[in-house]
Design a protein around this motif. Sequence first.
Motif, PDB file in Angstrom:
ATOM      1  N   GLY A 147      53.325  33.848  55.159  1.00  0.00           N
ATOM      2  CA  GLY A 147      53.526  32.339  54.914  1.00  0.00           C
ATOM      3  C   GLY A 147      55.104  32.195  55.239  1.00  0.00           C
ATOM      4  N   TYR A 148      55.683  31.343  54.424  1.00  0.00           N
ATOM      5  CA  TYR A 148      57.278  30.961  54.541  1.00  0.00           C
ATOM      6  C   TYR A 148      57.914  31.356  53.567  1.00  0.00           C
ATOM      7  CZ  TYR A 148      54.956  28.444  58.552  1.00  0.00           C
ATOM      8  OH  TYR A 148      54.271  27.903  59.581  1.00  0.00           O
ATOM      9  N   ASP A 149      59.079  31.882  53.656  1.00  0.00           N
ATOM     10  CA  ASP A 149      60.031  32.156  52.744  1.00  0.00           C
ATOM     11  C   ASP A 149      61.484  32.110  53.205  1.00  0.00           C
ATOM     12  OD1 ASP A 149      61.518  32.615  50.166  1.00  0.00           O
ATOM     13  OD2 ASP A 149      60.681  34.388  49.815  1.00  0.00           O
ATOM     14  N   HIS A 150      61.634  31.056  53.968  1.00  0.00           N
ATOM     15  CA  HIS A 150      62.815  31.177  55.081  1.00  0.00           C
ATOM     16  C   HIS A 150      63.710  29.901  54.857  1.00  0.00           C
ATOM     17  CE1 HIS A 150      59.956  33.909  57.105  1.00  0.00           C
ATOM     18  NE2 HIS A 150      60.922  34.242  57.530  1.00  0.00           N
ATOM     19  N   PRO A 151      65.278  30.102  55.107  1.00  0.00           N
ATOM     20  CA  PRO A 151      66.071  29.134  55.060  1.00  0.00           C
ATOM     21  C   PRO A 151      65.897  28.267  56.624  1.00  0.00           C
ATOM     22  CG  PRO A 151      66.863  31.028  54.385  1.00  0.00           C
ATOM     23  CD  PRO A 151      65.595  31.169  55.180  1.00  0.00           C
TER      24      PRO A 151
END
Length: 348
Positions: free
Chosen positions: A250-254
């Motif tokens: 998934g996403y955990d991004h700046p």
Amino acid sequence: MRILDEKFAEHNGQPVTAYTLINDQGMEVTAIDYGCIITKILVPDREGRMENVVLGFDTLEDYYQHSPYFGAVVGRHAGRIANAEFTLDGNTYQLEKNNNGNHLHGGLQGFDKVIWDTEVKEETDSIRIEFTYLARDGEEGYPGNLHMKVVYELNNQNEFKISYEGVSDKKTVVNVTNHTYFNLSGDLKEDILHHTLMLKSSRFLELDEELIPTGELLSVDSTPFDFRSGRKIKDGKESAHPQNILAGNGYDHPFLLDEQQNKEIHLFDEESGRSLVIETSEPAVVLYTSNQLEAGFSIRGTASREYLGICLETQGLPDSLNHPQFPSAILDKDEVYTSQTVYKFSSK
């Protein structure tokens, strides 16, 4: 428009109060003075049904035991700081290590785990809660006595605004955000994988195995990180991109925003018709799709699980203190830190 307040719980012998802002359209925002936690936001779907669109609990004990920062203001520095340390004017500051030897979201007793002073104000066209807190010199390892103010404001256009202001008596660092988990399906009827997200962003930060920025800004072109024309959140779960896999599918991004305060973030749920447009003064947003939300507890009757909420944390870049090419989180003595994010709800 009106404001209600009631006792929510006690924390270390102090009362915790829940405040509910209600506008003339029936939209409600409830927040408690512990951590400035937003516990509920009620907005209508396309049929006019008022349902809750954020993850939260009805007891303080649940926040103690299970909350991964649900609805809270996090700081003094949001995001991860590598090795829980930074250098400022030749002095090295050791922060609390609360995330695999790194520092996350302000530490063990950050802004999310203290009781804030409050004042409610009712104006002709808006109602608001003003939260204030003094983070003392050395608290969680940070320098300077930092006077923080956070304002939650609701108007009759179903706009919910969060404003931040801070002043320190010593040079310090500040990067504050709100960590609400949104789910526009209403009352957690579905997960967020079929939500559509649009982001005006052409670059995102590469992360290492500990989810700390490497310092590299990557292009979103031809990747599942390109939200400029809108895409489903499920694309990240199903992606074979190394950065999606690294973040737990998934996403955990700046993401570095290409524009500010111009409909730069738009979340939409086709099933309910609910729409959320976010405008911010901040340079970036951290997109987290709760890929690591643990099972084993209940959120108002719904079993916790991955992809149940989406965080859109408007802020400066994580670990900027160790990457001089990033926008700075340094706040000089007596300089005023300000930040503002507006959340506009609608349905169609």
